[in-house]
Design a protein around this motif. Structure first.
Motif, mmCIF file in Angstrom:
data_model
loop_
_atom_site.group_PDB
_atom_site.id
_atom_site.type_symbol
_atom_site.label_atom_id
_atom_site.label_comp_id
_atom_site.label_asym_id
_atom_site.label_seq_id
_atom_site.Cartn_x
_atom_site.Cartn_y
_atom_site.Cartn_z
ATOM 1 N N HIS A 6 9.643 -56.048 -1.514
ATOM 2 C CA HIS A 6 8.673 -57.112 -1.648
ATOM 3 C C HIS A 6 8.324 -57.976 -2.635
ATOM 4 O O HIS A 6 8.975 -58.033 -3.791
ATOM 5 C CB HIS A 6 7.423 -55.684 -1.646
ATOM 6 N N SER A 39 6.301 -61.703 -3.845
ATOM 7 C CA SER A 39 4.495 -61.968 -4.255
ATOM 8 C C SER A 39 4.509 -63.263 -5.188
ATOM 9 O O SER A 39 5.659 -63.537 -5.547
ATOM 10 C CB SER A 39 3.467 -61.280 -4.697
ATOM 11 N N SER A 64 2.290 -66.244 -7.797
ATOM 12 C CA SER A 64 1.096 -66.582 -8.599
ATOM 13 C C SER A 64 1.200 -67.712 -9.136
ATOM 14 O O SER A 64 1.845 -67.907 -9.518
ATOM 15 C CB SER A 64 0.190 -65.405 -9.162
ATOM 16 N N ASP A 111 -4.167 -66.706 -6.386
ATOM 17 C CA ASP A 111 -3.292 -65.790 -5.942
ATOM 18 C C ASP A 111 -2.519 -66.229 -4.575
ATOM 19 O O ASP A 111 -3.294 -66.500 -3.349
ATOM 20 C CB ASP A 111 -3.969 -64.688 -5.548
ATOM 21 N N SER A 112 -0.910 -66.270 -4.845
ATOM 22 C CA SER A 112 -0.874 -67.605 -3.352
ATOM 23 C C SER A 112 -0.546 -66.934 -2.201
ATOM 24 O O SER A 112 -0.788 -67.465 -0.883
ATOM 25 C CB SER A 112 0.838 -67.692 -4.057
ATOM 26 N N LYS A 113 -0.405 -65.190 -2.408
ATOM 27 C CA LYS A 113 -0.224 -64.317 -0.959
ATOM 28 C C LYS A 113 -1.168 -64.519 -0.076
ATOM 29 O O LYS A 113 -1.341 -64.659 1.026
ATOM 30 C CB LYS A 113 0.390 -63.085 -1.419
ATOM 31 N N ASN A 114 -2.743 -63.922 -0.788
ATOM 32 C CA ASN A 114 -3.394 -63.698 -0.078
ATOM 33 C C ASN A 114 -5.049 -65.020 -0.359
ATOM 34 O O ASN A 114 -5.809 -65.552 0.379
ATOM 35 C CB ASN A 114 -4.904 -62.602 -0.548
ATOM 36 N N GLY A 115 -4.172 -66.346 -1.452
ATOM 37 C CA GLY A 115 -5.037 -67.570 -1.772
ATOM 38 C C GLY A 115 -6.633 -67.153 -1.863
ATOM 39 O O GLY A 115 -7.856 -67.811 -1.992
ATOM 40 N N PHE A 116 -6.876 -66.261 -3.616
ATOM 41 C CA PHE A 116 -7.530 -65.669 -3.740
ATOM 42 C C PHE A 116 -7.755 -67.378 -4.950
ATOM 43 O O PHE A 116 -6.733 -67.364 -5.479
ATOM 44 C CB PHE A 116 -8.010 -64.748 -3.584
ATOM 45 N N SER A 173 -4.664 -76.243 -2.475
ATOM 46 C CA SER A 173 -4.658 -75.029 -2.037
ATOM 47 C C SER A 173 -2.550 -75.228 -1.299
ATOM 48 O O SER A 173 -1.810 -74.365 -1.874
ATOM 49 C CB SER A 173 -5.440 -74.051 -1.803
ATOM 50 N N ARG A 188 0.236 -72.961 -2.565
ATOM 51 C CA ARG A 188 0.723 -72.133 -2.365
ATOM 52 C C ARG A 188 2.341 -72.156 -1.307
ATOM 53 O O ARG A 188 3.568 -70.994 -1.585
ATOM 54 C CB ARG A 188 0.024 -71.532 -0.781
#
Length: 237
Positions: A125, A127, A129, A143-148, A170, A174
């Motif tokens: 996996h 991910s 950031s 958090d690049s994966k979920n955009g938070f 953003s 990402r």
């Protein structure tokens, strides 16, 4: 709060040569008012926490600091990577006036630091950031994966408000971390695996550890037997 990249790196410090989380990081520093002998922007590349290059954005000078760095500069995609990283430095410099804390009380000039990290876990996996801060103070996480976006210090308030509502910025962060960085990581891993295998074949460390562990296990098993024999001999004598 433990940040994922730092946790990932902590786990990587106790690594098995073939089963651990590979990580790739780039640390940017942007100074809007650099001294004469200082660059306005520079970044440092790290592979599994080991520095392999540094780059002066203004002078476009690269220093390769390890065997991995020497391997990297021969890669066909490296020119594209330097362009992307230079664009990142330009973006940070451009955005800095709009995200600087309103009340800047630190002595001396204010510098913006950004750290992009992408990694691959042992299960495959991936991910990524970003971490942002001023003068060494961590202020904001992305958090690049979920955009938070997560503010961890009040100095990051303007930065969060600005970038959280700026789709272009953003999306850039990402794309570079989840797309470009992951692609570079896959390329770099070819070099890493080759180096690790070469290192593993030359070192005598693992066999020695196994022999020592076996010896300790043997000693812990035989000591009670010897002690018992000694006691019996004493009492019978």
């Amino acid at each position: 709060m433990i940040m994922l990249p730092f946790l990932c790196m902590m786990l990587a410090t106790h690594w098995d040569p073939y089963e651990y989380a590979h990580s790739l990081s780039y640390n940017f520093t942007t100074d809007p008012r650099p001294r004469v002998d200082q660059p306005w922007c520079e970044f440092r590349g790290e592979g599994d926490q080991k520095i392999f290059l540094s780059y002066d954005c203004g002078r476009a000078q690269i220093k390769y600091l390890s065997p991995l760095g020497e391997e990297v500069k021969s890669m066909s995609a490296w020119e594209t990577q330097t362009d992307t990283l230079r664009d990142t430095g330009d973006l940070l410099q451009e955005q800095m006036p709009d995200v600087t804390p309103e009340k800047h009380t630190d002595k001396g000039p204010l510098t913006l630091q950004a750290r992009m990290t992408c990694w691959r876990e042992g299960n495959g996996h991936t991910s990524a950031s970003w971490e942002f801060g001023f003068n060494g103070q961590l202020c904001l996480l992305f958090d690049s994966k979920n955009g938070f976006w997560t503010m961890v210090h009040s100095k990051g308030r303007r930065m969060k408000e600005k970038w959280e509502n700026d789709r272009v910025v953003s999306d850039f962060f990402r794309t570079v971390s989840m797309g470009d960085c992951q692609s570079w990581l896959r390329d770099f891993m070819v070099c890493w695996e080759k180096m690790l295998k070469t290192s593993a074949s030359l070192t005598t460390g693992p066999p020695t550890v196994k022999s020592l562990a076996a010896a300790i296990k043997h000693i812990t098993w035989i000591l009670p037997v010897l002690l018992t024999s000694f006691v019996i001999t004493v009492f019978q004598g």
